[in-house]
Motif scaffolding. Sequence first.
Motif, short mmCIF file in Angstrom:
data_model
loop_
_atom_site.label_atom_id
_atom_site.label_comp_id
_atom_site.label_asym_id
_atom_site.label_seq_id
_atom_site.Cartn_x
_atom_site.Cartn_y
_atom_site.Cartn_z
N THR A 41 -5.66 -6.09 8.00
CA THR A 41 -6.44 -5.07 7.29
C THR A 41 -5.73 -4.68 6.00
O THR A 41 -6.34 -4.63 4.93
N PHE A 42 -4.47 -4.43 6.14
CA PHE A 42 -3.69 -4.08 4.94
C PHE A 42 -3.82 -5.13 3.85
O PHE A 42 -4.21 -4.85 2.74
N PRO A 93 0.81 -1.23 0.00
CA PRO A 93 0.00 0.00 0.00
C PRO A 93 0.84 1.27 0.00
O PRO A 93 0.32 2.36 -0.17
N MET A 94 2.13 1.12 0.24
CA MET A 94 2.99 2.31 0.24
C MET A 94 4.44 1.87 0.13
O MET A 94 4.73 0.67 0.09
N ARG A 151 -9.49 -5.18 -3.15
CA ARG A 151 -9.42 -4.09 -4.10
C ARG A 151 -9.52 -4.57 -5.55
O ARG A 151 -10.13 -3.92 -6.39
N LEU A 170 1.53 5.15 16.74
CA LEU A 170 2.30 5.32 15.51
C LEU A 170 2.96 6.69 15.47
O LEU A 170 4.15 6.82 15.19
N ARG A 195 -5.73 -7.87 3.55
CA ARG A 195 -7.05 -8.29 3.09
C ARG A 195 -7.70 -7.24 2.20
O ARG A 195 -8.18 -7.52 1.13
N THR A 196 -7.73 -6.02 2.73
CA THR A 196 -8.41 -4.98 1.95
C THR A 196 -7.76 -4.81 0.60
O THR A 196 -8.42 -4.54 -0.39
N GLN A 197 -6.45 -4.97 0.60
CA GLN A 197 -5.77 -4.85 -0.68
C GLN A 197 -6.26 -5.89 -1.66
O GLN A 197 -6.49 -5.62 -2.82
N ARG A 202 -2.51 -8.15 19.39
CA ARG A 202 -3.77 -8.29 18.67
C ARG A 202 -4.00 -7.10 17.73
O ARG A 202 -4.34 -7.27 16.56
N VAL A 203 -3.79 -5.92 18.22
CA VAL A 203 -4.00 -4.71 17.41
C VAL A 203 -3.08 -4.70 16.20
O VAL A 203 -3.50 -4.40 15.08
N ILE A 224 6.91 6.78 15.65
CA ILE A 224 7.68 7.11 14.45
C ILE A 224 8.52 8.36 14.68
O ILE A 224 9.63 8.49 14.13
N ASP A 268 8.81 3.00 4.21
CA ASP A 268 7.86 3.73 5.06
C ASP A 268 7.00 2.76 5.86
O ASP A 268 6.73 2.96 7.04
N ARG A 293 0.01 9.29 4.81
CA ARG A 293 -0.06 8.24 3.78
C ARG A 293 -0.83 7.03 4.31
O ARG A 293 -1.69 6.47 3.61
N MET A 343 -11.46 -1.27 11.73
CA MET A 343 -11.34 -2.03 13.00
C MET A 343 -11.99 -1.23 14.12
O MET A 343 -12.48 -0.12 13.89
N LEU A 375 4.91 1.52 15.31
CA LEU A 375 3.63 1.13 15.89
C LEU A 375 3.83 0.12 17.01
O LEU A 375 3.27 0.25 18.10
N ARG A 399 -4.12 -7.25 13.73
CA ARG A 399 -5.35 -6.79 13.09
C ARG A 399 -5.04 -5.77 12.00
O ARG A 399 -5.59 -5.82 10.88
N LEU A 400 -4.16 -4.89 12.30
CA LEU A 400 -3.77 -3.85 11.36
C LEU A 400 -3.12 -4.47 10.13
O LEU A 400 -3.43 -4.11 8.98
N ALA A 449 6.80 2.34 9.80
CA ALA A 449 5.52 2.46 10.51
C ALA A 449 5.26 1.24 11.39
O ALA A 449 4.84 1.37 12.54
#
Lengths: 204, 204, 204, 204
Positions: free
Chosen positions: A195-196, A153-154, A203, B166, A198-200, A187-188, B170, A158, B191, B154, A166, A191-192, A162
């Motif tokens: 999200t990256f 996604p980026m 898409r 984050l 799966r959502t990708q 867990r968080v 960061i 970066d 981003r 989430m 995080l 989960r994050l 991140a």
Amino acid sequence: MRPARLTRAEQQAQTRERLLAAAERVFARHGYGGASIDLISAEAGYSKGAIYSNFESKEAVFLELARVYMGRRMTELEHVVGGEPSKLAGALSQWLQTMQVDGDCLMLVTELQLQARRSPAFAEQYYALQQKQTRAMAAVLERLFKALGVPMPMDPIDLADAMLALTHGITLQRPEPKSGTPADAGRVIDRLMKTFTRTQMARK
Amino acid sequence: MRPARLTRAEQQAQTRERLLAAAERVFARHGYGGASIDLISAEAGYSKGAIYSNFESKEAVFLELARVYMGRRMTELEHVVGGEPSKLAGALSQWLQTMQVDGDCLMLVTELQLQARRSPAFAEQYYALQQKQTRAMAAVLERLFKALGVPMPMDPIDLADAMLALTHGITLQRPEPKSGTPADAGRVIDRLMKTFTRTQMARK
Amino acid sequence: MRPARLTRAEQQAQTRERLLAAAERVFARHGYGGASIDLISAEAGYSKGAIYSNFESKEAVFLELARVYMGRRMTELEHVVGGEPSKLAGALSQWLQTMQVDGDCLMLVTELQLQARRSPAFAEQYYALQQKQTRAMAAVLERLFKALGVPMPMDPIDLADAMLALTHGITLQRPEPKSGTPADAGRVIDRLMKTFTRTQMARK
Amino acid sequence: MRPARLTRAEQQAQTRERLLAAAERVFARHGYGGASIDLISAEAGYSKGAIYSNFESKEAVFLELARVYMGRRMTELEHVVGGEPSKLAGALSQWLQTMQVDGDCLMLVTELQLQARRSPAFAEQYYALQQKQTRAMAAVLERLFKALGVPMPMDPIDLADAMLALTHGITLQRPEPKSGTPADAGRVIDRLMKTFTRTQMARK
DNA sequence: TATGAATGAGCCTTCATTCAT
DNA sequence: AATGAATGAAGGCTCATTCAT
């Protein structure tokens, strides 16, 4: 056969290592300011003098510790990169969790970062080590996304930055998990991550 | 008519405020351990004793500072929540950037978090304040995603936690941006934010 | 009729007296060094400033206290001298016992004596007061022995000196009697006194 | 052969002794509260830190001093007990006079007694030492009266207590004898002693 | 090499004293 | 006269560092 007695050089290396191991625990527990030379040497089973026979000063111990510690984390991370693609996600998650499980580790990293903000000399050495870590992490992520067939996604650097931030930040900002309680922060993060990826996929 | 001279209560309030402002700078610059009562009072333009006329102890100064500082951040954040929906994203980004622009702020928060890890008494007070902040942040995010018509990826609290962590993490892990240079960390955070919202839209 | 309100002068006299009474308790309990101006004024129900409105300095308070205290003891002793011969022995014993019953009194006298050893200026005033006391005591003893028809075993002044020293010394060298427990020291002093008088009678 | 240089243990023992000797002078001169660590170490010719290399705290120095000092007095007293009967009275008188000749000694004992009144922990240790002294004194008195063929006028322990208290009390309540002047207090004590023994003989 | 006694700068805190209110 | 905020000099104690052993 090797004699039971260590040679002089080995003796000293052993002392050094024990001192560093003790320093790691003590710096982590008490912070840079709160860790005294006495405490460190006692934790290692030596006297104050042993430290000054092996290091220039208290700050030198800290610096060396930074090198050793970051080196260890790097080695672990390289094992993750080199591992099987299918186990990548799990291994990465594991690696990240170390920080949450090991409170000492968290405190130590934080102390390192604070010191880097305060001492330019220290900063120079520290940020170089950290950059290497970020790059390795980026490589892991690239392999991971490729294995999943998902576009990143980026920028990988970066994203690596991140993720590291995080993990560190979320652990630091929460109360230390009581022993026995699972570290909630993990867990968080997972989960994050999901999200990256799966959502990708969604898409497409 | 009000006299030109301040009343005694006002005088003391002024002293208190100046001491706290000085404490904020000094704690941020030197850390809790490195900040001496001498340094703080001198920075404020008072004598050592002035601190003990206004606070119980060094730790009490730090605690009060935590309250004041977190309170200030909360007020700012509440302004963001109450603002116009269209400006939400921008205001939020702005709010988050403060930490990157103001190095003192970063160091202070880190010291607060470390202290919370070390002193259970302090922890109790600090985590309560932080939780309030997280909740407010979650409210901002909910409004933001609703305004964009995008489902949240989430739990809002978790996301708020992650965003705060984050931002802090960061910033802490990067060298202090040279004055004049734009804070690079902000770019990464923005981003990431966009990734969330855009990809989510794409999902539909 | 006298107004309920005190006049200015009376007000101040009252404040002074309360401060001195508080000083007596605090000096006795904590010693000269351990008694702080804050503690004394608080005990009296005033603020620090009240002391400096009524006395020159901490030492001046102590000095004045010495005068007042020694004066009070003298007055009591004069009552003993002037009392009925048959009650002389009892009254004397009573007067001496005060020191054992009242721990504060003991500590205060000791502090006075130490101060006299340290400060020549203080010494001059103090020893004069003490000499008066010794003379009064000698007078009591002379009356007592005459009433008993017993010759004094030594110079009255010397004997007075000895009795006072003994009372003070024996109390100081013993643990503070637990409240409820009779002061054991009194027994020894009375015994000694009786020894003098009885054996002297036997002599004839 | 023994090296000219002291061994390390000897060195430290010397330092310790010098510090204690200095502490004795300074505590005596300034009292417990007035004696500062700085003053003591300077008097001994060392730095502040030397005290903390050898003792736990200021109070520990004082406690150790009490032990050493009382021990010394005890040893002297035991020599008196063990001496020739004919010289008993003289030796005893001599022993008692030390307090009057040596002003420091007096102040020190007074400080010890005050401290015992204030600190229960100190009291426990101190009163034990003092009791031993009283018992030894009682033994001396018993031998003395027996040698003189005179019955004791009261319980030996009580008499010992009284003699010690008297010596201490009378010295404390008098101005410090100017050097050259014979200590007047000694005369009173001897006179008292003689009164006891002579009158008792008359009794028969 | 390792020891640990001694150093001395620096820290937090207390407290007598001053002075504007 | 009484208040109490602010001062500033100590005080007890810690600790990184040195150095003789």
